[in-house]
Write a protein that holds these residues in place. Structure first.
Motif, PDB file in Angstrom:
ATOM      1  N   SER A 276       0.883  -1.197   0.030  1.00  0.00           N
ATOM      2  CA  SER A 276      -0.047  -0.026  -0.115  1.00  0.00           C
ATOM      3  C   SER A 276       0.832   1.428  -0.062  1.00  0.00           C
ATOM      4  O   SER A 276       2.066   1.273   0.219  1.00  0.00           O
ATOM      5  N   GLY A 277       0.255   2.450  -0.206  1.00  0.00           N
ATOM      6  CA  GLY A 277       0.862   3.617   0.087  1.00  0.00           C
ATOM      7  C   GLY A 277       1.568   3.887   1.270  1.00  0.00           C
ATOM      8  O   GLY A 277       2.659   4.463   1.370  1.00  0.00           O
ATOM      9  N   SER A 278       0.978   3.463   2.234  1.00  0.00           N
ATOM     10  CA  SER A 278       1.493   3.448   3.812  1.00  0.00           C
ATOM     11  C   SER A 278       3.034   2.997   3.812  1.00  0.00           C
ATOM     12  O   SER A 278       4.015   3.204   4.325  1.00  0.00           O
ATOM     13  N   ASN A 281       5.632   4.331   2.187  1.00  0.00           N
ATOM     14  CA  ASN A 281       6.126   5.560   2.686  1.00  0.00           C
ATOM     15  C   ASN A 281       7.164   5.036   4.054  1.00  0.00           C
ATOM     16  O   ASN A 281       8.419   5.469   4.306  1.00  0.00           O
ATOM     17  N   HIS A 305      -0.588  13.607   4.964  1.00  0.00           N
ATOM     18  CA  HIS A 305      -1.226  12.085   5.054  1.00  0.00           C
ATOM     19  C   HIS A 305      -0.973  11.675   6.461  1.00  0.00           C
ATOM     20  O   HIS A 305       0.214  12.137   6.815  1.00  0.00           O
ATOM     21  N   THR A 307       0.542   9.091   7.537  1.00  0.00           N
ATOM     22  CA  THR A 307       1.975   8.383   7.346  1.00  0.00           C
ATOM     23  C   THR A 307       3.251   9.467   7.236  1.00  0.00           C
ATOM     24  O   THR A 307       4.264   9.252   7.059  1.00  0.00           O
ATOM     25  N   HIS A 308       2.751  10.871   7.129  1.00  0.00           N
ATOM     26  CA  HIS A 308       3.528  11.916   6.971  1.00  0.00           C
ATOM     27  C   HIS A 308       3.967  12.542   8.630  1.00  0.00           C
ATOM     28  O   HIS A 308       3.830  13.795   9.030  1.00  0.00           O
ATOM     29  N   ALA A 354       0.764  15.218  -0.729  1.00  0.00           N
ATOM     30  CA  ALA A 354      -0.729  15.503   0.097  1.00  0.00           C
ATOM     31  C   ALA A 354      -1.904  14.439  -0.372  1.00  0.00           C
ATOM     32  O   ALA A 354      -1.844  13.978  -1.481  1.00  0.00           O
ATOM     33  N   SER A 355      -2.887  14.230   0.513  1.00  0.00           N
ATOM     34  CA  SER A 355      -4.169  13.586   0.277  1.00  0.00           C
ATOM     35  C   SER A 355      -5.175  14.707   0.147  1.00  0.00           C
ATOM     36  O   SER A 355      -6.048  14.431  -0.677  1.00  0.00           O
ATOM     37  N   ASP A 380       5.560  12.114  -1.943  1.00  0.00           N
ATOM     38  CA  ASP A 380       4.417  11.259  -1.893  1.00  0.00           C
ATOM     39  C   ASP A 380       3.487  11.651  -2.768  1.00  0.00           C
ATOM     40  O   ASP A 380       2.627  12.612  -2.823  1.00  0.00           O
ATOM     41  N   ALA A 382       1.127   9.957  -4.150  1.00  0.00           N
ATOM     42  CA  ALA A 382      -0.140   9.059  -4.382  1.00  0.00           C
ATOM     43  C   ALA A 382      -1.254   9.693  -5.014  1.00  0.00           C
ATOM     44  O   ALA A 382      -2.135   8.851  -5.741  1.00  0.00           O
ATOM     45  N   HIS A 383      -1.546  10.757  -4.643  1.00  0.00           N
ATOM     46  CA  HIS A 383      -3.129  11.297  -5.277  1.00  0.00           C
ATOM     47  C   HIS A 383      -2.682  11.715  -6.960  1.00  0.00           C
ATOM     48  O   HIS A 383      -3.587  11.674  -7.423  1.00  0.00           O
ATOM     49  N   THR A 406       0.805   5.578  -4.165  1.00  0.00           N
ATOM     50  CA  THR A 406      -0.311   4.510  -4.478  1.00  0.00           C
ATOM     51  C   THR A 406      -0.527   4.113  -6.022  1.00  0.00           C
ATOM     52  O   THR A 406      -0.233   4.788  -6.722  1.00  0.00           O
ATOM     53  N   HIS A 408      -3.595   3.139  -7.155  1.00  0.00           N
ATOM     54  CA  HIS A 408      -4.975   3.039  -7.212  1.00  0.00           C
ATOM     55  C   HIS A 408      -5.739   4.233  -7.390  1.00  0.00           C
ATOM     56  O   HIS A 408      -7.169   4.172  -7.470  1.00  0.00           O
ATOM     57  N   LYS A 409      -5.092   5.233  -7.026  1.00  0.00           N
ATOM     58  CA  LYS A 409      -6.021   6.655  -7.192  1.00  0.00           C
ATOM     59  C   LYS A 409      -6.102   7.026  -8.730  1.00  0.00           C
ATOM     60  O   LYS A 409      -6.823   6.422  -9.505  1.00  0.00           O
TER      61      LYS A 409
HETATM   62  N1  PLP Z   1       0.117   8.948   0.757  1.00  0.00           N
HETATM   63  C1  PLP Z   1      -0.856   9.764   0.419  1.00  0.00           C
HETATM   64  C2  PLP Z   1      -0.806  11.367  -0.031  1.00  0.00           C
HETATM   65  C3  PLP Z   1      -2.340   9.177   0.592  1.00  0.00           C
HETATM   66  O1  PLP Z   1      -3.351  10.021   0.150  1.00  0.00           O
HETATM   67  C4  PLP Z   1      -2.591   8.073   0.834  1.00  0.00           C
HETATM   68  C5  PLP Z   1      -3.882   7.412   1.027  1.00  0.00           C
HETATM   69  O2  PLP Z   1      -4.943   8.153   1.091  1.00  0.00           O
HETATM   70  C6  PLP Z   1      -1.441   7.198   1.367  1.00  0.00           C
HETATM   71  C7  PLP Z   1      -0.167   7.726   1.364  1.00  0.00           C
HETATM   72  C8  PLP Z   1      -1.494   5.716   1.791  1.00  0.00           C
HETATM   73  O3  PLP Z   1      -2.008   4.790   0.839  1.00  0.00           O
HETATM   74  P1  PLP Z   1      -2.800   3.482   1.329  1.00  0.00           P
HETATM   75  O4  PLP Z   1      -3.951   3.657   1.895  1.00  0.00           O
HETATM   76  O5  PLP Z   1      -2.679   2.783   0.225  1.00  0.00           O
HETATM   77  O6  PLP Z   1      -2.002   3.118   2.544  1.00  0.00           O
END
Ligand code: PLP
Length: 597
Positions: A276-278, A281, A305, A307-308, A354-355, A380, A382-383, A406, A408-409
């Motif tokens: 996963s994204g987490s 990171n 996020h 995890t930040h 950022a998320s 990161d 991810a978005h 990630t 999947h987004k």
């Molecule tokens: N980093 C960012 C910026 C995110 O928005 C997200 C998920 O929303 C993640 C990391 C974590 O991804 P995951 O839910 O796959 O662990």
């Protein structure tokens, strides 16, 4: 056979090439078709030619995009070739439906039905047309010129396209069984409770407008790989260096995934194993930080996020975290302030990404300010990874030491993570993922990631991302015109944030989310800069356009959805407005089907 497309008015999509000749196999799946989203693949042999003008007129009049598989001339054509070409369009998701014609409608239906996921039948009455859709989830209508005149087929087409699939678990189970006893077919018998829950979720996805910025609908090919037998294989380690035997095929899968990721983003090294994204990171942190090391990173309520470095996340527990925030007036990142903070804190790692940040990020600037104080830089993305892959958002890869994401987004792959880095960090990153924080990789997901990276490299994907941006801009504009405070004044990417305190001070994000849910409009509450409520209530809403764009919706639909959102949130009549809008939401969703057979 094989002349130009009759109708491809898809609001800017890639031209749909026709024919069963040289263009066969050309990848045109692009998740819908803008203004006229319903793609229908049409084909007939020389005997079915008499019905061609009526079929084309019917589809053209209703604004559907046609993939023309011929024939358009009288010479003899083998019906199995045409039937298979149309069926392949439906099976792959290139077209949502197919219409076929031959003399009897029989042979061409048999040909189409050879492809799993295709349900073709000759139809002779309106009642049959409706039942075929409702109970059999028919997706290829077959006609016979020997018994049917051009005039007679119109009501059949009418009824077929006006009907929907009945989602009753009985029908879903039987339809699944048709597709050759695959997983879903046995699941229905083995575990009816889970089967019913999946059927319910499918229906929810079909009937709800999905505005959660981090969600999307994968292609059928990604879904197939994610549900494949690769899930059975253990493969701890990396290609060529596994701790288990029998890895020759999964080695190939992972090598392809790594290579495609590297190519897509222009990176020196890719690790495709993070679950996963987490995890992605955490693996970077594990590779370059020791407990107690200083990290400079974005505050959660300003878009970062968990995890930040959030206090309740392992990242916040292990490392000494300083958060930066957005500018209080513009709500944009203040890179000068970040640079000053970096000077002060002297972190080992600066993260950016950022998320919930609606503006472009200057990854180069952040990498420079990190490097200026001897820190490493991690983006990161991810978005925005899909936008980056399409070249519609600046890439962090040339500047930052690490880029995580990630898959999947906006990238529209399976749930999962990915790390890109410079070659000099490859060993540290690979070791941090395995054996550092993970065991065996999910090979079925890695295969689906590989499919996703291949799709993302194509021109249709760029067009899709362009439409994601166009839709987000249209939605932001509509919400602003309707009196909502759009944080930072708009959006440069796929999402926007509403600050409800401005025009609806008594409405919190949680209540707004619930009210919209009644209308089957799915959003998420979000903390916002300067948040005054708890993270459970919040004062904001986050709206994103990746999923609705995959369905083929365009700016017109965004304006409509914006008006519905405003109507529901401002009505002050409890749930009544939401319930009233629900029917309209279903009608809209029915016009933009999911990309699955
Ligand atoms: N980093 C960012 C910026 C995110 O928005 C997200 C998920 O929303 C993640 C990391 C974590 O991804 P995951 O839910 O796959 O662990």
């Amino acid at each position: 056979m094989g002349r130009a497309t009759v109708s491809d008015s898809d609001g800017g999509g890639a031209p749909v090439k026709a024919g069963t000749g040289p263009n066969r196999g050309e990848k045109i799946w692009n998740g819908g078709a803008g203004a006229n989203p319903l793609r229908v693949s049409v084909g007939m042999d020389h005997r079915g030619l008499a019905l061609r003008p009526a079929i084309f007129k019917f589809l053209n009049d209703r604004g559907m995009a046609i993939i023309d598989r011929g024939t358009d001339r009288p010479g003899p054509v083998d019906y199995p070739t045409v039937g298979r070409a149309v069926a392949a369009d439906v099976q792959s998701g290139r077209a949502r439906f197919g219409v076929l014609a031959c003399g009897s409608g029989l042979g061409i239906a048999i040909a189409a039905n050879r492809l799993p996921g295709v349900r073709a039948a000759p139809i002779f009455s309106e009642a049959m047309a409706e039942l075929f859709r409702r109970h059999n989830h028919g997706n290829v209508l077959c006609l016979g010129s020997s018994w049917q005149s051009p005039r007679e087929i119109v009501p059949l087409l009418e009824r077929f396209f006006a009907s929907g699939e009945d989602q009753d678990p009985r029908h879903r189970r039987r339809v699944a069984q048709l597709d050759g006893g695959g997983c879903v077919a046995c699941l229905a018998g083995e575990d009816p409770e889970i089967f019913a829950a999946i059927a319910g979720e499918r229906r929810r996805q079909e009937e709800h407008i999905e505005l959660i910025a981090s969600e999307n609908f994968t292609s059928p090919a990604v879904l197939e790989a994610a549900g494949s037998i690769l899930t059975n294989k253990y493969a701890e380690g990396y290609p060529g260096q596994r701790y288990y035997g029998g890895c020759e095929f999964v080695d190939r899968v992972e090598s392809l995934a790594r290579e495609r990721a590297r190519q897509l983003f222009g990176a020196e090294h890719a690790n495709v194993q993070p679950h996963s994204g987490s995890q992605a990171n955490m693996a970077v942190y594990a590779a370059v930080l020791r407990p107690g090391d200083r990290m400079l990173t974005m505050s959660l309520s300003h878009g970062g996020h968990l995890t930040h470095g959030h206090a309740k996340n392992l990242s916040g527990m292990l490392y000494s975290v300083t958060h930066y925030e957005t500018d209080p007036l513009t709500r944009r990142l203040d890179y000068d302030a970040m640079a000053r903070l970096a000077e002060e804190v002297r972190p080992r790692l600066v993260t950016i990404g950022a998320s919930a940040y609606p503006r472009q990020i200057d990854f180069q600037r952040v990498a420079e300010l990190a490097h200026a104080v001897g820190a490493l830089a991690m983006a990161d993305m991810a978005h925005v990874a899909g936008l980056v892959a399409a070249g519609l958002h600046p890439s962090p890869v040339p500047y930052c030491d690490f880029a995580t994401t990630t898959t999947h987004k906006t990238l529209r792959g399976p749930r999962g993570g990915l790390i890109l880095c410079r070659e000099r960090f490859a060993r540290a990153i690979d070791g941090a993922v395995f054996p550092g924080i993970q065991g065996g990789p999910l090979m079925h997901i890695i295969a689906a990631k590989a499919v996703c990276f291949r799709e993302a490299a194509g021109p249709e994907f760029r067009d899709y991302q362009r439409r994601v941006l166009e839709n987000a801009a249209a939605l932001a504009k509509t919400m602003a015109e309707l009196g909502f405070a759009v944080i930072s004044g708009g959006t440069d990417n796929h999402l926007l944030l509403l600050d409800l305190r401005e025009n609806l001070p008594d409405l919190d994000g949680k209540t707004a989310q619930t009210l919209l849910e009644r209308a089957h409009i799915t959003v998420n509450k979000n903390t916002i800069p300067g948040e005054t409520r708890s993270p459970v209530a919040t004062s904001g809403l986050r709206l994103g356009t990746p999923a609705v764009t995959t369905r083929g919706m365009g700016p017109e639909e965004m304006r409509q959805i914006g008006h519905w959102i405003a109507e529901i949130l401002t009505a002050g009549d409890g749930e009544a407005s939401g319930v009233a809008v629900r029917e309209k939401v279903h009608a809209l969703c029915a016009r933009f089907p999911l990309p699955y057979p």
